[in-house]
Design a protein around this motif. Structure first.
Motif, PDB file in Angstrom:
ATOM      1  N   VAL A 203      -7.460 -23.994   0.820  1.00 34.76           N
ATOM      2  CA  VAL A 203      -6.706 -23.050   0.656  1.00 34.76           C
ATOM      3  C   VAL A 203      -6.167 -22.458   2.276  1.00 34.76           C
ATOM      4  O   VAL A 203      -7.156 -22.536   3.124  1.00 34.76           O
ATOM      5  CB  VAL A 203      -7.713 -21.957   0.157  1.00 34.76           C
ATOM      6  CG1 VAL A 203      -6.746 -20.507   0.116  1.00 34.76           C
ATOM      7  CG2 VAL A 203      -8.096 -22.271  -1.196  1.00 34.76           C
ATOM      8  N   GLU A 204      -4.878 -22.206   2.389  1.00 32.65           N
ATOM      9  CA  GLU A 204      -4.579 -21.768   3.594  1.00 32.65           C
ATOM     10  C   GLU A 204      -3.535 -20.618   3.324  1.00 32.65           C
ATOM     11  O   GLU A 204      -2.883 -20.390   2.408  1.00 32.65           O
ATOM     12  CB  GLU A 204      -3.828 -22.959   4.359  1.00 32.65           C
ATOM     13  CG  GLU A 204      -2.605 -23.669   3.803  1.00 32.65           C
ATOM     14  CD  GLU A 204      -1.973 -24.645   4.578  1.00 32.65           C
ATOM     15  OE1 GLU A 204      -2.506 -25.204   5.563  1.00 32.65           O
ATOM     16  OE2 GLU A 204      -0.804 -25.098   4.201  1.00 32.65           O
ATOM     17  N   PRO A 205      -3.380 -19.795   4.414  1.00 35.55           N
ATOM     18  CA  PRO A 205      -2.333 -18.746   4.490  1.00 35.55           C
ATOM     19  C   PRO A 205      -1.042 -19.395   4.157  1.00 35.55           C
ATOM     20  O   PRO A 205      -0.589 -20.361   4.939  1.00 35.55           O
ATOM     21  CB  PRO A 205      -2.501 -17.819   5.532  1.00 35.55           C
ATOM     22  CG  PRO A 205      -3.577 -18.721   6.618  1.00 35.55           C
ATOM     23  CD  PRO A 205      -4.020 -19.971   5.847  1.00 35.55           C
ATOM     24  N   ARG A 206      -0.130 -18.558   3.925  1.00 34.28           N
ATOM     25  CA  ARG A 206       1.554 -19.030   3.981  1.00 34.28           C
ATOM     26  C   ARG A 206       1.779 -18.798   5.343  1.00 34.28           C
ATOM     27  O   ARG A 206       1.238 -17.837   6.297  1.00 34.28           O
ATOM     28  CB  ARG A 206       2.424 -17.994   3.368  1.00 34.28           C
ATOM     29  CG  ARG A 206       2.172 -17.937   1.705  1.00 34.28           C
ATOM     30  CD  ARG A 206       3.144 -17.454   0.969  1.00 34.28           C
ATOM     31  NE  ARG A 206       3.188 -16.141   1.396  1.00 34.28           N
ATOM     32  CZ  ARG A 206       2.795 -14.738   0.808  1.00 34.28           C
ATOM     33  NH1 ARG A 206       1.793 -15.161  -0.113  1.00 34.28           N
ATOM     34  NH2 ARG A 206       2.931 -13.637   1.316  1.00 34.28           N
ATOM     35  N   LEU A 207       2.837 -19.628   5.849  1.00 32.79           N
ATOM     36  CA  LEU A 207       3.067 -19.458   7.187  1.00 32.79           C
ATOM     37  C   LEU A 207       3.198 -18.227   7.756  1.00 32.79           C
ATOM     38  O   LEU A 207       4.130 -17.344   7.431  1.00 32.79           O
ATOM     39  CB  LEU A 207       4.542 -20.417   7.532  1.00 32.79           C
ATOM     40  CG  LEU A 207       5.159 -20.485   9.045  1.00 32.79           C
ATOM     41  CD1 LEU A 207       4.070 -21.208   9.895  1.00 32.79           C
ATOM     42  CD2 LEU A 207       6.276 -21.256   8.906  1.00 32.79           C
ATOM     43  N   GLY A 208       2.727 -17.725   8.957  1.00 36.63           N
ATOM     44  CA  GLY A 208       2.924 -16.341   9.618  1.00 36.63           C
ATOM     45  C   GLY A 208       2.135 -15.522   8.928  1.00 36.63           C
ATOM     46  O   GLY A 208       2.024 -14.265   9.531  1.00 36.63           O
ATOM     47  N   VAL A 209       1.334 -15.760   7.955  1.00 39.02           N
ATOM     48  CA  VAL A 209       0.232 -14.833   7.411  1.00 39.02           C
ATOM     49  C   VAL A 209      -0.846 -14.903   7.900  1.00 39.02           C
ATOM     50  O   VAL A 209      -1.469 -15.939   8.266  1.00 39.02           O
ATOM     51  CB  VAL A 209       0.051 -14.882   5.814  1.00 39.02           C
ATOM     52  CG1 VAL A 209      -0.849 -14.056   5.188  1.00 39.02           C
ATOM     53  CG2 VAL A 209       1.462 -14.710   5.108  1.00 39.02           C
ATOM     54  N   ASP A 232      -6.635 -33.420  -2.715  1.00 41.90           N
ATOM     55  CA  ASP A 232      -5.615 -33.474  -3.755  1.00 41.90           C
ATOM     56  C   ASP A 232      -4.503 -32.484  -3.721  1.00 41.90           C
ATOM     57  O   ASP A 232      -3.225 -32.725  -4.158  1.00 41.90           O
ATOM     58  CB  ASP A 232      -6.247 -33.446  -4.962  1.00 41.90           C
ATOM     59  CG  ASP A 232      -7.381 -34.501  -5.115  1.00 41.90           C
ATOM     60  OD1 ASP A 232      -6.890 -35.927  -5.352  1.00 41.90           O
ATOM     61  OD2 ASP A 232      -8.630 -34.251  -5.164  1.00 41.90           O
ATOM     62  N   GLY A 233      -4.499 -31.579  -2.943  1.00 43.31           N
ATOM     63  CA  GLY A 233      -3.485 -30.512  -2.894  1.00 43.31           C
ATOM     64  C   GLY A 233      -4.203 -29.337  -1.986  1.00 43.31           C
ATOM     65  O   GLY A 233      -5.424 -29.381  -1.635  1.00 43.31           O
ATOM     66  N   LYS A 234      -3.180 -28.439  -1.628  1.00 43.14           N
ATOM     67  CA  LYS A 234      -3.311 -27.148  -0.925  1.00 43.14           C
ATOM     68  C   LYS A 234      -2.815 -26.145  -1.727  1.00 43.14           C
ATOM     69  O   LYS A 234      -1.817 -26.216  -2.136  1.00 43.14           O
ATOM     70  CB  LYS A 234      -2.896 -27.260   0.677  1.00 43.14           C
ATOM     71  CG  LYS A 234      -1.387 -27.358   0.678  1.00 43.14           C
ATOM     72  CD  LYS A 234      -0.941 -27.580   2.257  1.00 43.14           C
ATOM     73  CE  LYS A 234       0.265 -27.563   2.505  1.00 43.14           C
ATOM     74  NZ  LYS A 234       0.723 -27.711   4.022  1.00 43.14           N
ATOM     75  N   ILE A 235      -3.429 -24.890  -1.674  1.00 43.02           N
ATOM     76  CA  ILE A 235      -3.106 -23.510  -2.350  1.00 43.02           C
ATOM     77  C   ILE A 235      -2.662 -22.789  -1.293  1.00 43.02           C
ATOM     78  O   ILE A 235      -3.703 -22.200  -0.388  1.00 43.02           O
ATOM     79  CB  ILE A 235      -3.930 -23.278  -3.190  1.00 43.02           C
ATOM     80  CG1 ILE A 235      -4.339 -24.621  -4.237  1.00 43.02           C
ATOM     81  CG2 ILE A 235      -3.451 -21.996  -3.975  1.00 43.02           C
ATOM     82  CD1 ILE A 235      -5.694 -24.045  -5.292  1.00 43.02           C
ATOM     83  N   LEU A 236      -1.446 -22.146  -1.283  1.00 41.74           N
ATOM     84  CA  LEU A 236      -1.197 -21.152  -0.231  1.00 41.74           C
ATOM     85  C   LEU A 236      -1.552 -19.744  -0.788  1.00 41.74           C
ATOM     86  O   LEU A 236      -1.169 -19.489  -2.052  1.00 41.74           O
ATOM     87  CB  LEU A 236       0.270 -21.256   0.095  1.00 41.74           C
ATOM     88  CG  LEU A 236       1.016 -22.565   0.565  1.00 41.74           C
ATOM     89  CD1 LEU A 236       2.418 -22.537   0.844  1.00 41.74           C
ATOM     90  CD2 LEU A 236      -0.032 -23.004   1.526  1.00 41.74           C
ATOM     91  N   VAL A 237      -2.100 -18.777  -0.134  1.00 39.36           N
ATOM     92  CA  VAL A 237      -2.432 -17.508  -0.478  1.00 39.36           C
ATOM     93  C   VAL A 237      -2.106 -16.318   0.459  1.00 39.36           C
ATOM     94  O   VAL A 237      -2.183 -16.713   1.773  1.00 39.36           O
ATOM     95  CB  VAL A 237      -3.962 -17.448  -0.631  1.00 39.36           C
ATOM     96  CG1 VAL A 237      -4.547 -16.041  -1.101  1.00 39.36           C
ATOM     97  CG2 VAL A 237      -4.613 -18.367  -1.779  1.00 39.36           C
ATOM     98  N   GLY A 238      -1.488 -15.441   0.235  1.00 41.72           N
ATOM     99  CA  GLY A 238      -1.251 -14.274   1.062  1.00 41.72           C
ATOM    100  C   GLY A 238      -2.161 -13.312   1.216  1.00 41.72           C
ATOM    101  O   GLY A 238      -3.309 -13.261   0.419  1.00 41.72           O
TER     102      GLY A 238
END
Length: 319
Positions: A203-209, A232-238
């Protein structure tokens, strides 16, 4: 009850708690690994203690030698406490964007603080810490670089999860924050060895968040510790979902998790909605008490209500 010789014995063996009211799919069980139960309240106690003990054992860290590290919060706090406990002066390089409670905790534990401009972020803070190490002879902890980081989660975090779910059918997915990359790399590798069909999501933040405790790889810094082959994938969270789901965990399950825990919960719930069955483990990296000075716990137009709509910005990005 067992008596421990020191607070070091309290690191690890954190509880795994099922989130019965939060899974959107009756066939999928969500389990939160509550890392706030570590002595300084976060998962970083595991890696800091391991790196320090390993460095002392190898002679890389001499008794009484100063230690320097770059951190946005939890690693710095863990280092301040364990470093002091082991007799080492500690200096932590922090971006100016860290929450006030983090700096207060660093000062309480007696650590020195070196601030880096907010825009520079953790990448520049890491370079500053390395410069201090070269100039002063201080030991550079290197949470982003040390192989002990991922190894700790391989040997402890994942082993605990496997033991706790052995009688419940094992682990089918792990969701953890993309901070240093150590948790998803180390724990993920061990879980895949136990079950090759297990899926690992970062899990990572959206770019700039800015989500405390998480890093966006799109910001241009890929931690050396991170093994992307495990993912297997990454999930973007704000921020909105990170905050609202931290509140949901507290209101629905009584779990006082931090902001990154909210982000992981949101990601895990989205993932559960796409699965047919299985056990999903969510790493709740720290507790919410470190963020009481934020807007995290305020009512926000019903944002704690179930989130049934799709938000493409918060979706899974597949490799």
């Amino acid at each position: 009850m067992k008596a421990f010789e020191s607070v070091r014995g309290l690191v690890g063996n954190t509880p795994l708690v099922e989130l019965r009211s939060l899974s959107p799919n009756p066939g999928v069980r969500l389990f939160a690994k509550l890392e706030a139960q570590n002595p300084t309240g976060s998962i970083k106690d595991r890696i800091v203690l391991r790196i320090l003990e390993s460095a002392r054992a190898s002679g890389a860290l001499a008794p009484g030698q100063a230690i320097v590290e770059a951190s946005t919060g939890n690693t710095g706090v863990a280092l301040a406490m364990f470093g002091r406990l082991m007799g080492h002066p500690v200096e932590v390089c922090v971006p100016e964007s860290v929450y006030p409670e983090i700096e207060q905790l660093l000062l309480v534990y007696g650590a020195g603080i070196r601030r880096v401009p907010r825009q520079a972020g953790i990448k520049s803070a890491r370079e500053v810490a390395k410069d201090i190490s070269r100039e002063t002879g201080a030991y550079y902890l290197g949470q982003f670089d040390s192989p002990e980081n991922a190894r700790t989660h391989y040997e402890t975090t994942a082993a605990e999860i496997l033991a706790d779910l052995a009688e419940a059918g094992g682990v089918h997915a792990l969701v953890a924050g993309m901070g240093t990359g150590g948790t998803v790399s180390g724990a993920g590798r061990r879980l895949k060895e136990a079950n090759p069909a297990c899926h690992i999501y970062g899990v990572e933040p959206r770019l700039g968040v800015h989500v405390q405790g998480l890093k966006s790889l799109e910001d241009g810094f890929i931690p050396p510790v991170l093994d992307e082959a495990v993912l297997d994938g990454k999930i973007l969270v704000g921020n909105r979902h990170a905050f609202s789901h931290a509140r949901r965990a507290m209101l629905a399950e009584g779990i006082f998790g931090g902001i990154s825990s909210g982000a992981v919960l949101h990601a895990g719930m989205r993932l559960a909605g796409r699965m047919t069955s299985g056990n999903v483990v969510l790493i709740f990296a720290d507790g919410g008490w470190k963020y009481l000075g934020t807007d995290l716990w305020r009512e926000d137009d019903g944002d704690d209500q179930p989130d049934d709509g799709e938000d493409p910005l918060d979706d899974i990005l597949w490799w």
